[in-house]
Design a protein around this motif. Structure first.
Motif, PDB file in Angstrom:
ATOM      1  N   UNK A  22       0.845  -1.046   0.326  1.00 43.06           N
ATOM      2  CA  UNK A  22       0.444   0.156   0.324  1.00 43.06           C
ATOM      3  C   UNK A  22       1.113   1.190   0.324  1.00 43.06           C
ATOM      4  N   UNK A  23       2.600   0.906   0.518  1.00 45.86           N
ATOM      5  CA  UNK A  23       3.179   2.517   0.921  1.00 45.86           C
ATOM      6  C   UNK A  23       2.832   2.961  -0.962  1.00 45.86           C
ATOM      7  N   UNK A  24       2.992   2.708  -1.675  1.00 46.58           N
ATOM      8  CA  UNK A  24       3.112   3.358  -2.950  1.00 46.58           C
ATOM      9  C   UNK A  24       2.116   2.988  -3.920  1.00 46.58           C
TER      10      UNK A  24
ATOM     11  N   UNK B 117      -4.130   5.233  -4.077  1.00 41.10           N
ATOM     12  CA  UNK B 117      -5.520   4.529  -4.155  1.00 41.10           C
ATOM     13  C   UNK B 117      -5.836   3.645  -3.189  1.00 41.10           C
TER      14      UNK B 117
ATOM     15  N   UNK C 160      -8.745   0.626   0.937  1.00 40.24           N
ATOM     16  CA  UNK C 160      -8.206  -0.283   2.039  1.00 40.24           C
ATOM     17  C   UNK C 160      -8.828   0.291   3.339  1.00 40.24           C
ATOM     18  N   UNK C 161      -8.482   1.626   3.207  1.00 42.78           N
ATOM     19  CA  UNK C 161      -9.246   2.238   5.105  1.00 42.78           C
ATOM     20  C   UNK C 161     -10.319   2.342   4.298  1.00 42.78           C
ATOM     21  N   UNK C 162     -10.919   3.111   3.656  1.00 46.20           N
ATOM     22  CA  UNK C 162     -12.646   2.830   2.964  1.00 46.20           C
ATOM     23  C   UNK C 162     -13.198   1.544   3.989  1.00 46.20           C
TER      24      UNK C 162
ATOM     25  N   UNK D 177     -11.939  -0.641   6.329  1.00 51.19           N
ATOM     26  CA  UNK D 177     -11.813  -0.330   7.458  1.00 51.19           C
ATOM     27  C   UNK D 177     -12.851  -0.074   8.738  1.00 51.19           C
ATOM     28  N   UNK D 178     -13.019   1.293   7.554  1.00 47.18           N
ATOM     29  CA  UNK D 178     -13.679   2.025   8.104  1.00 47.18           C
ATOM     30  C   UNK D 178     -15.329   1.674   8.053  1.00 47.18           C
TER      31      UNK D 178
ATOM     32  N   UNK E 253      -4.517   2.481  -0.502  1.00 48.51           N
ATOM     33  CA  UNK E 253      -4.542   2.477   0.814  1.00 48.51           C
ATOM     34  C   UNK E 253      -5.453   3.208   1.206  1.00 48.51           C
ATOM     35  N   UNK E 254      -6.523   3.855   0.353  1.00 53.21           N
ATOM     36  CA  UNK E 254      -7.987   5.278   0.587  1.00 53.21           C
ATOM     37  C   UNK E 254      -8.755   3.820   0.493  1.00 53.21           C
TER      38      UNK E 254
END
Lengths: 493, 493
Positions: B10-12, B15, B20-22, B24-25, B17-18
């Motif tokens: 996800x570091x690079x 999109x 994935x965070x969604x 999680x949310x 990462x975003x």
């Protein structure tokens, strides 16, 4: 009756609350995550305090505001905050916005519990134990103890209290007046929390004996021995040496084996403040900087710094297996640590600390580690070292940049010498004028929002920049940008 | 070169990462917010430690795991955690999941900054000042000082250190050995952090003189005066009285005016530990419980408790306007608190505290207040009092429940007397058998996950339940459920 129904506003409407939180999350994604980490956006949006107060509409009133208004507040709070996750944030010993660590932090906040008992934090009691075990293993201990503290300063204070308690267990009950005068030893490069702790814990700052450091900022172990002998000759009782792995300005690592030899000879507690440098233990290539750390009695290590776990994540690690931490801090409150519970009350960790409620600080690091693995974290650290080295080489190549010294770590310290001062080193006011450069450039970069770098004087050296290469998102292009930008900002000086 | 491109995973990929965070949310919304606050779901999912370790797959490895796997970890962490936001969580001095406070916490985590300088926390330096000003106004001070601390225990320790420093400024440099023996006064009902603080700050626990409380748990001011005279006669120097507004078990409020009279006569620093009871100041109806608090030198108040701001939010408030807080704690680190900055360095608050990095704890309370207004918060507090009173009346009505005393606050303390013990009060082992009831019921409720209530012995009283009525979501139906459930769980005892 007022109390027979839920309260009005979002309180009584779970669906509305959920929808509102989704709106907040979208604002966070847009402002803090997307813009907050994009090099095409500013790292900060400088405003003078009085103007910022107006923009934020800070005042708290009797009446609540509409949900839309609160959303606008959320957006403004993020907009005017410094983006510490931004690749151009070189200002502190932390930088970056790791999605897994952030997820851990958000889940922590959603669960809002306290680490003191297995009863209300079953997952986190076990997880903290696992994470601390992993950190201890990296120090080189197959057993031991530890706890997460609210920051490295308090971790260091715990070490002071534990060292005092091991030597004089009576102190807990009878206080320092019942003890002989005590002496703590640390180098001139140590973190200021050693002094703060000496004052807070009642030793007094005078009890801290300052050991000389060499020109690289490393404690001179021969001077440590000299200071110990001197303190004894003056009637004080040495009991604690605080070494530093990764000093704040220069990023220096004290020679732990030499220091441990001295501690061993004199029977002193060795505490290593590795708040900054501890994460280097993850790197096979660089962990030699901390050789000897396994001989310490205690280690403070902040994964919220180089590992980017998020503020705060500060571990105090102990080699002790005698439950010293608990004995030193316990007070056995019967309302919280009931002994007739239906589970093993040894799982209740609350009496290990001087706090009562204690935040959960393990999940963010645990999730980050699960996602990256030890190898991924090692790669990040090696990469930070490599980029710092790249920056050093570029500094050396460019006119107008003067390296303070070859760094051991990811603190890259240098002067920017503006055109008007180049070749004027022999001028009597050179140092004074050079010292005025960094504050001016700092003001310019902050007001433009292009980047943030810290500066400070140090010893006899006037103000110089300290770039911290910590953000895992950094590339060589960011290093080039940093130097170009300093040149641009300082071309008229 | 490895360092010329961003890292993999996800570091690079912002999109990814975003996205994935969604994910999680969504898990947080479902598991922590929806299920976590629903009375049709369990408040906890009890597992024995060994089983839970297996379920959580805690071990940290060298290799990172797949994103889907990490999502499953997130779900499991929430699933097996106690839901402190649940209406059936009566176990601690906090309960509930306020959406605005939660939003403040999530934004705080996304911005991940430290409160020490205006440079990196401009919004939060100003906001903390505003929030503290509001809290001080409720205490009754139009000026003063203050800071957010990592919990009430550390707030109490700050008060101890400040009182010591005001009396003996030399102590900071020279330590306690340069001072006469000191004496601290607090009641037998005080929080255990007073003892912990006395030990940590080097006074020793023996320096704490325990003042008697009356049968309701309130400090007896005549005994305070007696203890002060006794300490002086024994050669100690009284310097600090810690009164409590809202004791942990009984919820008692010390008589602050009477205590302040004694402090005034003897020239002692008056600290009020209002960690629990401070929020009552928001209620016009009930704030008389803290009458006299404006005469204190310092007040500890935790909005993370009754106001539900979220752990941790603990204010130390001071009447002092002489910058005592800064003088007592400052060490003027030149790398952080440069005096040649381009803005007013009085805005840098880092030297007010013994910490270095310090979490932002003001935003969650500020957003909550903005949304509810002072009136909304007052309504919540009045409602909690009213519901506690309803519970008291129901306890009195029901067979098998015995109230410990009429509460002043929202701590409702009672015994559940199971069928086999009813009418057996004269039996010689009655107290002992009654004391065994609460632990058994606690085990049953936790294993069923139906609710969580704390219990404890207290003085000569054996174990009794302490219900905390704090969650703003509570209704009378929850109070009825609580009593019905205790009857159901204990019917065979």
């Amino acid at each position: 009756m007022a109390d027979s129904k839920p309260l009005p506003s979002l309180d009584g409407d779970p669906k509305a609350a959920e929808a509102w939180l989704r709106d907040v999350f979208e604002i966070i994604v847009e402002e803090a995550i997307q813009k907050g980490t994009s090099t095409s956006e500013k790292v900060c949006e400088w405003k003078e305090p009085e103007e910022l107060k107006q923009l934020l509409d800070l005042e708290l009133q009797s009446c609540g505001e509409a949900q839309e208004q609160i959303l606008e507040h959320c957006r403004a709070v993020i907009h005017y905050s410094v983006k510490t996750g931004h690749p151009r944030f070189f200002n502190q010993l932390f930088s970056g916005l790791d999605p897994h660590a952030l997820a851990g932090r958000i889940i922590t906040e959603s669960l809002n519990t306290s680490q003191y008992t297995y009863e209300i934090a079953p997952v986190f009691v076990l997880m903290e134990e696992e994470v601390l075990k992993k950190l201890r293993a990296l120090v080189g201990w197959s057993s031991g103890d530890g706890v997460f503290c609210p920051g490295g300063s308090i971790s260091n204070m715990y070490a002071m209290n534990l060292a005092r308690y091991r030597r004089y267990p009576d102190c807990k009950q009878k206080g320092l007046r019942a003890l002989p005068p005590l002496a703590i030893f640390t180098s001139q490069e140590c973190h200021y929390s050693i002094n703060k702790g000496a004052a807070f814990l009642g030793f007094g700052i005078d009890s801290v004996r300052v050991v000389k450091a060499d020109e690289r900022g490393k404690m001179i172990s021969e001077d440590l021995e000299r200071q110990i002998n001197l303190a004894e000759a003056e009637g004080a009782v040495p009991f604690l040496v605080c070494a530093t792995s990764g000093t704040t300005v220069l990023g220096a690592f004290d020679p732990l084996n030499a220091v441990a030899d001295v501690c061993q000879r004199h029977g002193l507690w060795l505490h290593v403040d590795a708040a900054w440098g501890g994460s280097v233990l993850l790197s096979q290539t660089h962990r030699h900087l901390l050789d000897g750390i396994q001989r310490a009695d205690s280690v403070a290590w902040n994964p919220h710094k180089l590992l980017g776990a998020g503020l705060q994540c500060s571990a105090l690690l102990l080699q002790d297996t005698s439950n010293l931490l608990k004995h030193c801090h316990e007070s056995q409150a019967s309302y919280l640590f009931q002994q007739d519970k239906f589970y093993d009350v040894a799982l209740d960790t609350g009496d290990k600390v001087v706090q009562c409620g204690r935040r959960v600080d393990c999940l963010k690091l645990w999730l980050l580690w699960k996602a990256q693995g030890g190898q991924g974290l090692e790669q990040r650290i090696d990469r930070a070292f490599a980029l710092a080295q790249y920056l050093v080489e570029e500094v050396k190549k460019r006119e107008g940049f003067e390296l303070i010294m070859e760094p051991e770590f990811v603190n890259v310290c240098f002067w920017f010498v503006p055109p008007s001062l180049r070749g004027k080193r022999e001028s009597p006011d050179y140092s004074q004028r050079l010292s005025q450069v960094a504050p001016v450039l700092k003001e310019r970069m902050v007001k433009e929002g292009s980047m943030m770098i810290g500066y400070q004087p140090h010893g006899t050296r006037g103000n110089f920049f300290r770039v911290i290469v910590a953000n895992p998102m950094l590339t060589r292009a960011d290093m080039d940008f940093l130097l170009d930008e300093l040149e641009r900002l300082g071309q008229d000086l």
